[in-house]
Design a protein around this motif. Sequence first.
Motif, PDB file in Angstrom:
ATOM      1  N   UNK A  48      -7.999  26.568 -12.223  1.00 32.22           N
ATOM      2  CA  UNK A  48      -7.254  26.150 -11.791  1.00 32.22           C
ATOM      3  C   UNK A  48      -6.344  26.921 -10.346  1.00 32.22           C
ATOM      4  N   UNK A  49      -7.553  28.128 -10.368  1.00 34.90           N
ATOM      5  CA  UNK A  49      -6.649  29.204  -9.131  1.00 34.90           C
ATOM      6  C   UNK A  49      -8.289  29.755  -8.632  1.00 34.90           C
ATOM      7  N   UNK A  50      -9.190  29.362  -9.016  1.00 36.16           N
ATOM      8  CA  UNK A  50     -10.615  29.661  -8.493  1.00 36.16           C
ATOM      9  C   UNK A  50     -11.335  29.829  -9.616  1.00 36.16           C
ATOM     10  N   UNK A  74      -7.549  15.775  -4.406  1.00 41.55           N
ATOM     11  CA  UNK A  74      -7.377  14.999  -3.372  1.00 41.55           C
ATOM     12  C   UNK A  74      -6.376  14.767  -1.975  1.00 41.55           C
ATOM     13  N   UNK A  75      -6.577  14.639  -1.345  1.00 39.23           N
ATOM     14  CA  UNK A  75      -6.119  14.414   0.413  1.00 39.23           C
ATOM     15  C   UNK A  75      -4.231  14.304  -0.255  1.00 39.23           C
ATOM     16  N   UNK A  76      -4.677  13.843  -1.089  1.00 40.09           N
ATOM     17  CA  UNK A  76      -2.549  13.772  -0.871  1.00 40.09           C
ATOM     18  C   UNK A  76      -2.140  14.907  -1.818  1.00 40.09           C
ATOM     19  N   UNK A  77      -2.916  15.048  -3.109  1.00 38.03           N
ATOM     20  CA  UNK A  77      -2.420  16.691  -3.058  1.00 38.03           C
ATOM     21  C   UNK A  77      -2.211  17.683  -2.497  1.00 38.03           C
ATOM     22  N   UNK A 204     -12.933  11.754  -4.777  1.00 40.88           N
ATOM     23  CA  UNK A 204     -11.919  12.113  -4.746  1.00 40.88           C
ATOM     24  C   UNK A 204     -11.595  13.939  -3.850  1.00 40.88           C
ATOM     25  N   UNK A 205     -11.199  14.394  -3.157  1.00 42.86           N
ATOM     26  CA  UNK A 205     -10.890  15.407  -3.081  1.00 42.86           C
ATOM     27  C   UNK A 205     -10.277  15.839  -1.691  1.00 42.86           C
ATOM     28  N   UNK A 206      -9.337  17.305  -1.313  1.00 42.24           N
ATOM     29  CA  UNK A 206      -9.238  17.244  -0.256  1.00 42.24           C
ATOM     30  C   UNK A 206      -8.654  18.603  -0.641  1.00 42.24           C
ATOM     31  N   UNK A 207      -8.180  18.758   1.097  1.00 40.60           N
ATOM     32  CA  UNK A 207      -9.026  20.483   1.823  1.00 40.60           C
ATOM     33  C   UNK A 207      -7.274  20.735   2.395  1.00 40.60           C
ATOM     34  N   UNK A 208      -6.778  21.925   2.255  1.00 38.60           N
ATOM     35  CA  UNK A 208      -5.969  22.434   3.114  1.00 38.60           C
ATOM     36  C   UNK A 208      -6.852  23.766   3.537  1.00 38.60           C
ATOM     37  N   UNK A 209      -6.736  24.269   5.248  1.00 35.84           N
ATOM     38  CA  UNK A 209      -7.531  25.081   5.739  1.00 35.84           C
ATOM     39  C   UNK A 209      -6.051  25.724   6.720  1.00 35.84           C
ATOM     40  N   UNK A 228      -3.209  21.037  -8.930  1.00 37.40           N
ATOM     41  CA  UNK A 228      -4.063  19.698  -8.473  1.00 37.40           C
ATOM     42  C   UNK A 228      -5.319  20.762  -7.961  1.00 37.40           C
ATOM     43  N   UNK A 229      -6.254  21.154  -8.667  1.00 36.01           N
ATOM     44  CA  UNK A 229      -7.290  21.444  -8.284  1.00 36.01           C
ATOM     45  C   UNK A 229      -8.614  20.462  -8.717  1.00 36.01           C
ATOM     46  N   UNK A 230     -10.190  20.383  -7.995  1.00 36.37           N
ATOM     47  CA  UNK A 230     -10.566  19.361  -8.342  1.00 36.37           C
ATOM     48  C   UNK A 230     -11.804  20.217  -9.124  1.00 36.37           C
TER      49      UNK A 230
END
Length: 357
Positions: A48-50, A74-77, A204-209, A228-230
């Motif tokens: 969940x961390x890395x 997800x993008x929503x996560x 389904x995946x999301x990201x914040x940069x 919210x880990x992928x």
Amino acid sequence: MPEHEQELSVETIAVSAGRPPAGPNQPLNAPIVPASAFHAGGDIEYAREAAPTTSALEAAIGALEHGSAVAFSSGMAAANAAMDLVPSGAVVVAPSAAYTGVAVRLRELDAIGRIVLRIVEADDTDAVVAACVGAHLLWLESPTNPLMQVADLPACITGAHAAGAMVLVDNTFATPILQNPLDLGADLVLHSVTKALGGHSDLMLGALVARDADLAERVRIRRVLLGAAPSAFDCYLALRGIRTLAIRVERAQQNAREITARLVGHPALDRVRYPGFGTMAAIDVAGGADAAETACASVRVWTHATSLGGVESLLERRRRWPLESSRVPEGLVRLSFGIEGVEDLWTDLDRALRTTL
Ligand SMILES: Cc1ncc(COP(=O)(O)O)c(C=O)c1O
């Protein structure tokens, strides 16, 4: 980002970023590592961390967006993690018709008093900047989903910063091939990796940069605490998709430009919404909701489905979703251009639209 990547073109970064170091017996691709826990004493302890496949994807997305990326399930996560960054009672400025899930969630948070929401039209720069006074966060999409409004990102970001607000740009529609909001001064970029980065409608995946490492760390802690880990497999699929991102966007954009140009003045349409770049468009069908549904049900090469950014061209009437903004016309059909032959797409869409006349 490794120093040499700063000089590479985005096409090359898409192909090369996030690979294992070169060397004998090293795989070319980041392996799928399906482990939740790792032997103690190293940098990686708990997935969940890395986790290795997640880190490879984060390296690639970070290199593409010129910042530090954190991947989400997800993008929503990812969107919820960003909303979680603002203090209780903070003012958040957002577009009138942002992606439905984001818009609904922001309205929910407003209704329970967690945030105070100020709604603006993303293409009205003066109104956006004025709304940022006293705000904590400006949330932008450009182009917006599905009205295709384009925000003046440099002006909005400068205005928001002058007012002391942080700026998040959802870059899902433009993709890092066409637009890098962090280079324009934004603090955070959001991606639904489910869409063009993945590119094949199979994950389904999301990201914040984040532009700075401290903010990236705050984002990472949100992922850990929100859970919210992928999955490693989805990260692998997304990396595989990113390898062809540049060429897919280039081809889909060609299709979008050609077909939206032909659609202007079509007898079945009131309006064509295309900002001149990107792989997304929207059309207002003249006959309203019923005619739009008829057109969507009549396609054979296009696929009638939600979502966007895949190799296959998709279309849907957005107001079929009960929570879609009432700012979106009943007859608006969103078009996601894929990489098929342009004449096949044109013939099919033109024929489907003519069934409504
Ligand atoms: C612009 C935009 N942002 C965010 C999201 C949410 O992403 P996901 O569906 O991966 O949760 C979507 C999904 O359609 C989107 O279109």
